[in-house]
Write an enzyme that holds these catalytic residues in place. Structure first.
Site, PDB file in Angstrom:
ATOM      1  N   PRO A  11     -27.740   3.761  13.911  1.00 26.21           N
ATOM      2  CA  PRO A  11     -27.274   2.505  14.483  1.00 26.21           C
ATOM      3  C   PRO A  11     -25.776   2.257  14.331  1.00 26.21           C
ATOM      4  O   PRO A  11     -25.181   2.597  13.304  1.00 26.21           O
ATOM      5  CB  PRO A  11     -28.071   1.440  13.718  1.00 26.21           C
ATOM      6  CG  PRO A  11     -28.591   2.119  12.507  1.00 26.21           C
ATOM      7  CD  PRO A  11     -28.762   3.559  12.871  1.00 26.21           C
ATOM      8  N   ASN A  12     -25.241   1.654  15.376  1.00 26.36           N
ATOM      9  CA  ASN A  12     -23.844   1.208  15.473  1.00 26.36           C
ATOM     10  C   ASN A  12     -22.857   2.351  15.722  1.00 26.36           C
ATOM     11  O   ASN A  12     -21.686   2.097  15.993  1.00 26.36           O
ATOM     12  CB  ASN A  12     -23.419   0.405  14.221  1.00 26.36           C
ATOM     13  CG  ASN A  12     -24.296  -0.815  14.021  1.00 26.36           C
ATOM     14  OD1 ASN A  12     -24.399  -1.654  14.916  1.00 26.36           O
ATOM     15  ND2 ASN A  12     -24.976  -0.905  12.891  1.00 26.36           N
ATOM     16  N   ARG A  19     -15.491   0.300  16.332  1.00 31.53           N
ATOM     17  CA  ARG A  19     -16.069  -0.413  15.205  1.00 31.53           C
ATOM     18  C   ARG A  19     -15.286  -0.097  13.924  1.00 31.53           C
ATOM     19  O   ARG A  19     -15.161   1.069  13.567  1.00 31.53           O
ATOM     20  CB  ARG A  19     -17.511   0.082  15.072  1.00 31.53           C
ATOM     21  CG  ARG A  19     -18.178  -0.183  13.781  1.00 31.53           C
ATOM     22  CD  ARG A  19     -19.319   0.817  13.578  1.00 31.53           C
ATOM     23  NE  ARG A  19     -20.118   0.414  12.456  1.00 31.53           N
ATOM     24  CZ  ARG A  19     -20.868   1.228  11.734  1.00 31.53           C
ATOM     25  NH1 ARG A  19     -20.936   2.515  12.040  1.00 31.53           N
ATOM     26  NH2 ARG A  19     -21.559   0.790  10.737  1.00 31.53           N
ATOM     27  N   TYR A  24     -13.853   3.968  10.056  1.00 32.59           N
ATOM     28  CA  TYR A  24     -14.493   5.063  10.787  1.00 32.59           C
ATOM     29  C   TYR A  24     -13.551   5.801  11.757  1.00 32.59           C
ATOM     30  O   TYR A  24     -13.969   6.779  12.377  1.00 32.59           O
ATOM     31  CB  TYR A  24     -15.704   4.522  11.560  1.00 32.59           C
ATOM     32  CG  TYR A  24     -16.766   3.933  10.636  1.00 32.59           C
ATOM     33  CD1 TYR A  24     -17.484   4.756   9.771  1.00 32.59           C
ATOM     34  CD2 TYR A  24     -17.038   2.565  10.618  1.00 32.59           C
ATOM     35  CE1 TYR A  24     -18.447   4.230   8.918  1.00 32.59           C
ATOM     36  CE2 TYR A  24     -18.003   2.026   9.775  1.00 32.59           C
ATOM     37  CZ  TYR A  24     -18.697   2.867   8.931  1.00 32.59           C
ATOM     38  OH  TYR A  24     -19.644   2.350   8.077  1.00 32.59           O
ATOM     39  N   ASN A  75     -26.447  11.884  11.003  1.00 30.74           N
ATOM     40  CA  ASN A  75     -25.782  10.741  10.379  1.00 30.74           C
ATOM     41  C   ASN A  75     -26.690   9.546  10.649  1.00 30.74           C
ATOM     42  O   ASN A  75     -26.608   8.936  11.716  1.00 30.74           O
ATOM     43  CB  ASN A  75     -24.391  10.520  10.969  1.00 30.74           C
ATOM     44  CG  ASN A  75     -23.688   9.342  10.279  1.00 30.74           C
ATOM     45  OD1 ASN A  75     -24.310   8.599   9.502  1.00 30.74           O
ATOM     46  ND2 ASN A  75     -22.412   9.167  10.562  1.00 30.74           N
ATOM     47  N   ALA A  78     -26.835   3.246   8.782  1.00 24.22           N
ATOM     48  CA  ALA A  78     -27.425   2.325   7.791  1.00 24.22           C
ATOM     49  C   ALA A  78     -28.844   2.735   7.387  1.00 24.22           C
ATOM     50  O   ALA A  78     -29.280   2.429   6.269  1.00 24.22           O
ATOM     51  CB  ALA A  78     -27.421   0.907   8.341  1.00 24.22           C
ATOM     52  N   GLU A  99     -26.662  16.408   6.261  1.00 26.46           N
ATOM     53  CA  GLU A  99     -26.401  14.960   6.362  1.00 26.46           C
ATOM     54  C   GLU A  99     -24.895  14.729   6.403  1.00 26.46           C
ATOM     55  O   GLU A  99     -24.170  15.293   5.581  1.00 26.46           O
ATOM     56  CB  GLU A  99     -27.025  14.298   5.124  1.00 26.46           C
ATOM     57  CG  GLU A  99     -26.806  12.798   5.019  1.00 26.46           C
ATOM     58  CD  GLU A  99     -27.447  12.226   3.729  1.00 26.46           C
ATOM     59  OE1 GLU A  99     -28.227  12.952   3.044  1.00 26.46           O
ATOM     60  OE2 GLU A  99     -27.157  11.063   3.420  1.00 26.46           O
ATOM     61  N   HIS A 101     -21.759  11.774   6.674  1.00 24.50           N
ATOM     62  CA  HIS A 101     -21.232  10.403   6.704  1.00 24.50           C
ATOM     63  C   HIS A 101     -19.738  10.484   6.955  1.00 24.50           C
ATOM     64  O   HIS A 101     -19.034  11.252   6.276  1.00 24.50           O
ATOM     65  CB  HIS A 101     -21.520   9.664   5.402  1.00 24.50           C
ATOM     66  CG  HIS A 101     -22.981   9.558   5.150  1.00 24.50           C
ATOM     67  ND1 HIS A 101     -23.773   8.706   5.872  1.00 24.50           N
ATOM     68  CD2 HIS A 101     -23.796  10.250   4.330  1.00 24.50           C
ATOM     69  CE1 HIS A 101     -25.027   8.869   5.487  1.00 24.50           C
ATOM     70  NE2 HIS A 101     -25.074   9.802   4.558  1.00 24.50           N
ATOM     71  N   ARG A 108     -17.753   3.118  -1.578  1.00 22.27           N
ATOM     72  CA  ARG A 108     -18.024   1.829  -0.946  1.00 22.27           C
ATOM     73  C   ARG A 108     -19.073   1.034  -1.745  1.00 22.27           C
ATOM     74  O   ARG A 108     -19.300   1.324  -2.916  1.00 22.27           O
ATOM     75  CB  ARG A 108     -18.447   2.075   0.519  1.00 22.27           C
ATOM     76  CG  ARG A 108     -17.354   2.798   1.309  1.00 22.27           C
ATOM     77  CD  ARG A 108     -17.743   3.046   2.747  1.00 22.27           C
ATOM     78  NE  ARG A 108     -17.911   1.789   3.469  1.00 22.27           N
ATOM     79  CZ  ARG A 108     -18.497   1.701   4.673  1.00 22.27           C
ATOM     80  NH1 ARG A 108     -18.942   2.810   5.266  1.00 22.27           N
ATOM     81  NH2 ARG A 108     -18.611   0.540   5.272  1.00 22.27           N
TER      82      ARG A 108
HETATM   83  C1  DQA Z   1     -22.093   5.843   7.673  1.00 15.73           C
HETATM   84  C2  DQA Z   1     -22.140   5.113   6.323  1.00 15.73           C
HETATM   85  C3  DQA Z   1     -23.268   4.106   6.290  1.00 15.73           C
HETATM   86  O1  DQA Z   1     -23.315   3.454   5.024  1.00 15.73           O
HETATM   87  C4  DQA Z   1     -23.057   3.062   7.356  1.00 15.73           C
HETATM   88  O2  DQA Z   1     -24.138   2.148   7.385  1.00 15.73           O
HETATM   89  C5  DQA Z   1     -22.788   3.635   8.700  1.00 15.73           C
HETATM   90  C6  DQA Z   1     -22.030   4.879   8.830  1.00 15.73           C
HETATM   91  C7  DQA Z   1     -20.886   6.786   7.789  1.00 15.73           C
HETATM   92  O3  DQA Z   1     -20.891   7.601   8.682  1.00 15.73           O
HETATM   93  O4  DQA Z   1     -19.924   6.670   7.008  1.00 15.73           O
HETATM   94  O5  DQA Z   1     -23.139   3.034   9.714  1.00 15.73           O
HETATM   95  O6  DQA Z   1     -23.270   6.649   7.778  1.00 15.73           O
END
Ligand code: DQA
Length: 146
Positions: A11-12, A19, A24, A75, A78, A99, A101, A108
């Site tokens: 998501p997002n 964003r 990011y 990825n 959340a 995985e 990020h 964080r």
């Molecule tokens: C994320 C880190 C997550 O905590 C966050 O909710 C994201 C992006 C990252 O790519 O740094 O949406 O996965």
């Protein structure tokens, strides 16, 4: 036959580039997809990048990957920190799982420090920005060459 790597995004991440760019960066997910596709060709692989804001959709894509993909780069955004369903789905997949990020989740909020997906992942990359996807792809190529 060329091996396909599915790159799944949670998501997002459709808003990547717009964003919270201070966290990011300003590169879009379309750019990430294009860069990964180019690198994959050099590595003798193919990539298919997908993004969804819906947990069940990501579970369905992981199930589809069982027949279609040699490896998964994910990825989960959340859902990393909440989703037993995505962990269970990944546990049904036999190939390598990496995985990614974009941000350094360990620098964080404490709720980002735990990942359900890490219980399955063969490797984790965090804090390398969007370059993390390409690093994961290089690692995937080595894992699949073994
Ligand atoms: C994320 C880190 C997550 O905590 C966050 O909710 C994201 C992006 C990252 O790519 O740094 O949406 O996965």
């Amino acid at each position: 036959m060329t091996k396909t790597i599915h790159i799944l995004n949670g998501p997002n991440l459709n808003l990547l580039g717009k964003r919270e760019p201070e966290i990011y960066g300003d590169i879009t997910l379309d750019n990430v997809a294009a860069d990964c596709s180019r690198l994959a060709t050099d590595l003798g692989l193919e990539t298919q990048l997908m993004q969804s804001n819906h947990e069940g959709q990501i579970v369905d894509w992981i199930h589809q990957a069982r027949d279609k993909a040699a490896g998964i780069i994910i990825n989960p955004a959340a859902y990393t920190h909440t989703s037993v369903a995505i962990l269970d789905a990944l546990n049904t997949f036999e190939g390598p799982v990496l995985e990614v990020h974009i941000s350094n989740v360990h620098k964080r909020e404490s709720f980002r420090h735990h990942s359900y997906v890490s219980l399955r992942a063969d490797g984790v990359i965090a804090g390398f920005g969007v370059e993390g996807y390409q690093l994961a792809l290089r690692r995937m190529a080595s894992l699949l060459a073994d």
